[in-house]
Design a protein around this motif. Structure first.
Motif, PDB file in Angstrom:
ATOM      1  N   VAL A 192     -32.955  41.525 -15.481  1.00  0.00           N
ATOM      2  CA  VAL A 192     -33.386  42.670 -16.271  1.00  0.00           C
ATOM      3  C   VAL A 192     -33.725  42.134 -17.657  1.00  0.00           C
ATOM      4  N   ALA A 193     -35.013  42.170 -17.977  1.00  0.00           N
ATOM      5  CA  ALA A 193     -35.461  41.683 -19.288  1.00  0.00           C
ATOM      6  C   ALA A 193     -35.266  42.812 -20.296  1.00  0.00           C
ATOM      7  N   ALA A 194     -34.027  42.965 -20.718  1.00  0.00           N
ATOM      8  CA  ALA A 194     -33.634  44.141 -21.491  1.00  0.00           C
ATOM      9  C   ALA A 194     -34.325  44.193 -22.848  1.00  0.00           C
ATOM     10  N   ARG A 195     -34.750  45.384 -23.201  1.00  0.00           N
ATOM     11  CA  ARG A 195     -35.283  45.642 -24.546  1.00  0.00           C
ATOM     12  C   ARG A 195     -34.481  46.720 -25.265  1.00  0.00           C
ATOM     13  N   THR A 196     -33.685  47.463 -24.532  1.00  0.00           N
ATOM     14  CA  THR A 196     -32.895  48.536 -25.113  1.00  0.00           C
ATOM     15  C   THR A 196     -31.474  48.482 -24.563  1.00  0.00           C
ATOM     16  N   THR A 197     -30.582  49.141 -25.272  1.00  0.00           N
ATOM     17  CA  THR A 197     -29.208  49.250 -24.781  1.00  0.00           C
ATOM     18  C   THR A 197     -29.175  49.982 -23.445  1.00  0.00           C
ATOM     19  N   ALA A 198     -30.060  50.956 -23.270  1.00  0.00           N
ATOM     20  CA  ALA A 198     -30.111  51.686 -22.004  1.00  0.00           C
ATOM     21  C   ALA A 198     -30.438  50.750 -20.839  1.00  0.00           C
ATOM     22  N   ASP A 199     -31.272  49.759 -21.072  1.00  0.00           N
ATOM     23  CA  ASP A 199     -31.561  48.779 -20.024  1.00  0.00           C
ATOM     24  C   ASP A 199     -30.293  48.034 -19.610  1.00  0.00           C
ATOM     25  N   VAL A 200     -29.484  47.667 -20.594  1.00  0.00           N
ATOM     26  CA  VAL A 200     -28.241  46.947 -20.306  1.00  0.00           C
ATOM     27  C   VAL A 200     -27.284  47.844 -19.529  1.00  0.00           C
TER      28      VAL A 200
END
Length: 600
Positions: free
Chosen positions: A115-123
């Motif tokens: 997961v190439a996270a860009r936001t805390t929601a992605d994490v």
């Protein structure tokens, strides 16, 4: 040791499960995480759902040199090989790591998905998915782990590289603390130290305590304690943490500071990355800049063994009398060919003042016929604001720093030239030990110098004076005492590092075959060198980020008396062991690869 901590964890588990935050999601403990091909591996539809939840930022990973199977001259293979010449490019790839492996320990193998996270929601989405499907979870920001914790085959990777915003705040107030505002910098978990230094020092004219290598990730270094070139003056990066946003194993987003979740906050300050949660944002204290930063460089050769032993005795005495203070940091290396490499840095001195400091040693060398300079003694100083100023170095000192050459790369993305040699390196052996300041006492200097000489007969020894806090200001020592880092660092004047390797040796890389017999012989020599040094420093602790993969008593070596407290915090926030780091807090309960839970 392992049995004792397992029993402690088992005793505390019912209380951890009874915590209100855990009741809603805690599931019965399982004995194995799932791998591709297992019945419980997520379906294609489940992966598609995760991809939708993270805005399309789910990536299926292949090995970085998979394209070389069709030939070394294929474009894909050539591209992968070229990346090894640019640490920024390596860090920009979710399937690459800055270290290619460790002989008889691990080799760099990418996760199944990232997961190439860009936001805390992605994490949060990634954590929830891994927990629901019982997946092995890995976190990578900078990707510099020598221990191989930045990747794992068959796992889900939370890759924070794109969470790299930097905001300088002249009046930060921690959440719910009500303390007086203070200067700080807030960074995303994927920011590198060059991003921090550019914003804080070059642009804002202040200082933030961080790492020496500019491509190292901010979040990982802070969670591991964090030493930089000037730690003898400014303490550890962990001690400068004011607040963090962290996603815990239940998928909750928590603020951690001295007033909110203070136990979690303490664990993040040196308790090791990726063990109690995934940091998404962190705020660090900034300081006034000194007038200058600078360095002293030379290489000295002794005519023979006796002259070299005498030189070591003189160096120990000279350090104790002249350099054992907050002005000086970095390292002196001792080699088996009877040479000494000096690469020291200083702060808040001008060139003349730094030269005067070294005058007694230079006079002693000049008066003795057995010593020559293979590299002449040199002192360099510059205004502190320009130490990480790419434009300044391009104009005044070209060659010291290497820029990211890719079109469109940020102008401030530069790395020290000496650090470029580490890209993709493959480790044969790596050992470290904090050396107590009592070795500098007049009554112990001779035995310490003898130990250094004996160690150097087997392998080169690096004395990293900035990675021990003895000699630092009392306030910085007190701040470091309130972190999870091994308290042994408070009384250590240096971290001795004895290490070696070659490479790179990524799986599938052309010409990447490992000479195992040669590597094992080198590892044995490294071990003999450290044994000679530990004869005068028995039981010395070790820095978690720079340590032996095969260390047995790692809990005590990394965290000392702090480990039981860390274990209790791990049990509270991650009772099911979702976050696994080999030789990280709580890892006693799992196999080395993190897939199989051990019987208690």
């Amino acid at each position: 040791m392992k049995r004792r901590f397992l029993l402690k964890a088992a005793t505390a588990l019912p209380f951890a499960l009874a915590h209100p935050a855990n009741l809603a999601w805690a599931a019965p403990a399982r004995r194995a995480r799932v791998r591709p091909g297992d019945p419980g591996w997520p379906s294609a539809a489940a992966w598609d759902k995760l991809k939708t939840d993270v805005g399309g930022r789910l990536v299926k990973l292949d090995a970085p040199f998979a394209g070389c199977a069709a030939g070394a001259d294929t474009p894909a293979c050539a591209t992968a090989l070229a990346r090894l010449k640019n640490g920024f490019d390596v860090g920009d790839q979710p399937n690459f790591t800055h270290t290619s492996g460790w002989l008889d320990a691990w080799s760099s193998q990418p996760s199944a998905y990232a997961v190439a996270a860009r936001t805390t929601a992605d994490v949060v989405a990634a954590v929830d998915f891994a927990r629901a499907h019982d997946l092995r979870l890995v976190v990578k920001g900078g990707g510099h782990s020598y221990q191989g914790t930045s990747d794992a085959p068959d796992s889900l990777l939370v890759w924070t590289r794109h969470m790299n915003d930097v905001r300088v705040d002249p009046a930060f107030v921690a959440h719910n603390c009500g303390a007086a505002p203070q200067p700080a910098v807030t960074l995303g978990a994927g920011a590198m130290w060059i991003d921090a230094y550019d914003a804080v020092t070059t642009r804002a004219g202040r200082y933030v305590q961080g790492g020496g290598c500019t491509t190292v990730g901010v979040a990982g270094l802070v969670q591991s304690g964090g030493f930089g070139s000037f730690s003898k003056r400014y303490g550890t990066a962990a001690a400068g943490l004011l607040e963090a946003e962290v996603v815990t194993a239940d998928g909750q987003v928590r603020i951690a500071n001295a007033c909110t979740n203070p136990d979690l906050f303490w664990a993040l300050k040196g308790g090791g990355g990726g063990s109690v949660g995934i940091v998404t944002r962190l705020t660090l204290r900034t300081r006034d800049l000194p007038a200058t930063f600078g360095g002293v460089f030379c290489k000295i050769r002794a005519a023979g063994d006796n002259a070299f032993r005498a030189l070591l005795g003189k160096l120990v005495d000279f350090y104790a009398k002249n350099l054992f203070n907050p002005h000086w940091g970095e390292q002196i290396s001792l080699h088996g060919d009877n040479t000494v490499d000096v690469s020291m840095v200083f702060q808040d001195l001008d060139e003349a003042g730094a030269a005067r400091t070294w005058a007694p040693l230079l006079a002693w060398l000049d008066a003795a016929p057995d010593y020559t300079f293979e590299r002449p003694f040199k002192v360099l100083a510059l205004p502190a604001r320009h130490l990480w100023d790419a434009a300044f170095f391009r104009e005044h000192a070209p060659g010291f720093m290497v820029a990211d050459p890719r079109p469109g790369a940020p102008a401030h993305h530069v790395i020290w030239k000496g650090d470029t040699e580490q890209e993709g390196w493959f480790i044969h052996g790596y050992k470290s030990a904090w050396l107590p300041a009592t070795l500098l006492d007049a009554s112990r200097q001779a035995s310490f110098a003898d130990a250094l000489f004996r160690a150097s007969r087997h392998w080169s020894v690096g004395l990293h004076f900035n990675k021990g806090l003895a000699g630092a200001p009392a306030a910085e020592i007190d701040a470091a005492r309130d972190t999870a880092t091994n308290p042994a660092v408070l009384d250590a004047f240096a971290l001795a590092i004895i290490a070696g390797g070659d490479g790179p040796h990524f799986p599938g890389m052309p010409g990447g075959a490992v000479d195992a017999p040669r590597g094992r012989a080198r590892a044995q020599a490294i071990g003999r060198a450290m044994d000679a040094l530990l004869a005068v420093a028995p039981g010395a602790g070790s820095y978690v980020s720079e340590s032996d993969y095969f260390l047995d008593d790692w809990q005590t070596a990394f965290w000392g008396a702090n480990y039981p407290r860390l274990a209790r915090i791990k049990e509270k926030y991650d009772p099911q062991g979702l976050f696994f780091v080999r030789h990280g807090v709580g890892s006693e309960g799992w196999s080395d690869d993190g897939f199989t839970q051990l019987a208690t």
